[in-house]
Design a protein around this motif. Structure first.
Motif, mmCIF file in Angstrom:
data_model
loop_
_atom_site.group_PDB
_atom_site.id
_atom_site.type_symbol
_atom_site.label_atom_id
_atom_site.label_comp_id
_atom_site.label_asym_id
_atom_site.label_seq_id
_atom_site.Cartn_x
_atom_site.Cartn_y
_atom_site.Cartn_z
ATOM 1 N N LYS A 3 -16.408 22.850 -13.387
ATOM 2 C CA LYS A 3 -17.710 22.494 -12.832
ATOM 3 C C LYS A 3 -18.597 23.729 -12.730
ATOM 4 O O LYS A 3 -18.419 24.555 -11.861
ATOM 5 C CB LYS A 3 -17.540 21.848 -11.458
ATOM 6 C CG LYS A 3 -16.824 20.506 -11.508
ATOM 7 C CD LYS A 3 -16.760 19.877 -10.130
ATOM 8 C CE LYS A 3 -16.212 18.470 -10.209
ATOM 9 N NZ LYS A 3 -16.301 17.783 -8.914
ATOM 10 N N ASP A 63 -19.849 19.366 -16.193
ATOM 11 C CA ASP A 63 -18.435 19.198 -15.871
ATOM 12 C C ASP A 63 -17.585 18.808 -17.084
ATOM 13 O O ASP A 63 -16.548 18.185 -16.943
ATOM 14 C CB ASP A 63 -18.262 18.176 -14.746
ATOM 15 C CG ASP A 63 -18.723 16.782 -15.142
ATOM 16 O OD1 ASP A 63 -19.095 16.568 -16.314
ATOM 17 O OD2 ASP A 63 -18.714 15.896 -14.268
ATOM 18 N N PHE A 110 -19.387 22.667 -7.447
ATOM 19 C CA PHE A 110 -19.897 23.411 -8.596
ATOM 20 C C PHE A 110 -20.120 24.861 -8.194
ATOM 21 O O PHE A 110 -20.443 25.156 -7.048
ATOM 22 C CB PHE A 110 -21.205 22.799 -9.099
ATOM 23 C CG PHE A 110 -21.004 21.479 -9.789
ATOM 24 C CD1 PHE A 110 -20.818 21.422 -11.167
ATOM 25 C CD2 PHE A 110 -20.972 20.299 -9.061
ATOM 26 C CE1 PHE A 110 -20.624 20.208 -11.795
ATOM 27 C CE2 PHE A 110 -20.779 19.080 -9.685
ATOM 28 C CZ PHE A 110 -20.595 19.033 -11.067
#
Length: 196
Positions: free
Chosen positions: A64, A135, A186
């Motif tokens: 991510k 991702d 993330f």
């Protein structure tokens, strides 16, 4: 025991003759070895102007990733992800299978197909920050920290952040020290050796 303690201090504790400094980790930035012929990269690899595209110097290996772009001057531009097979002299990108990009008009293109579009009242303007998450399946966009709820997918292979400019556009890239907090889970792009 004293000898072990002394050796430990003497070899690595004080930076003396036995000290080997850790290699500085590279910085993620625009890669001047992977840019179009009429592209200009300045500000330590963070600003692009001219005409054409440039890849970042780090692929998106981690699960991510998050990165940002600031629109310094409007014109024709695009941001997203691409493989190293992308034509860096072609503007706009998104015309083939090697790039997935948000274009300045709010459309998101991959393989010459519009995959999604920003809401009409959310087109990035001069001074705006566009955040991207990736991702390995979906690219998602954020405008000034707010999700645009317009995912796009389809690109395959090892991808890198990419940005292109034309018609006087100037874009700054932010690969760390973000303007906005990345979405949960993330993080900034890590070089492969930083992941392990």
């Amino acid at each position: 025991m004293a000898a072990v303690f002394t050796c430990c201090l003497g070899c690595c504790g004080d930076g003396g003759p036995g000290h080997a400094p850790l290699k500085d980790m590279p910085t993620v930035q625009l890669d001047t070895h992977h840019m179009g012929t009429d592209v200009v990269i300045v500000k330590s690899g963070r600003r692009i102007c001219g005409t054409g595209a440039c890849l970042a110097n780090a692929p998106l290996h981690q699960n991510k990733s998050y990165f940002e772009f600031k629109i310094q001057s409007t014109g024709v531009w695009g941001i997203g992800v691409a493989t190293q097979k992308v034509n860096l002299n072609q503007v706009p990108l998104g015309q083939d299978s090697h790039s997935l990009v948000l274009r300045h008009d709010g459309s998101i293109y991959h393989n010459n197909e519009e995959k999604n579009r920003l809401p009409a009242n959310s087109l990035p303007q001069e001074g705006d920050i566009v955040g991207l998450t990736y991702d390995h399946v979906e690219l998602n966009l954020y405008l000034n920290g707010k999700s645009m709820h317009c995912p796009a997918s389809g690109i395959r292979g090892t991808v890198f952040p990419i940005v292109y400019v034309d018609d006087s556009a100037i874009i700054d890239c932010q690969f760390s020290d973000f303007y906005h907090t990345p979405p949960e889970g993330f993080e900034k792009i890590l070089f492969e050796q930083q992941i392990f």
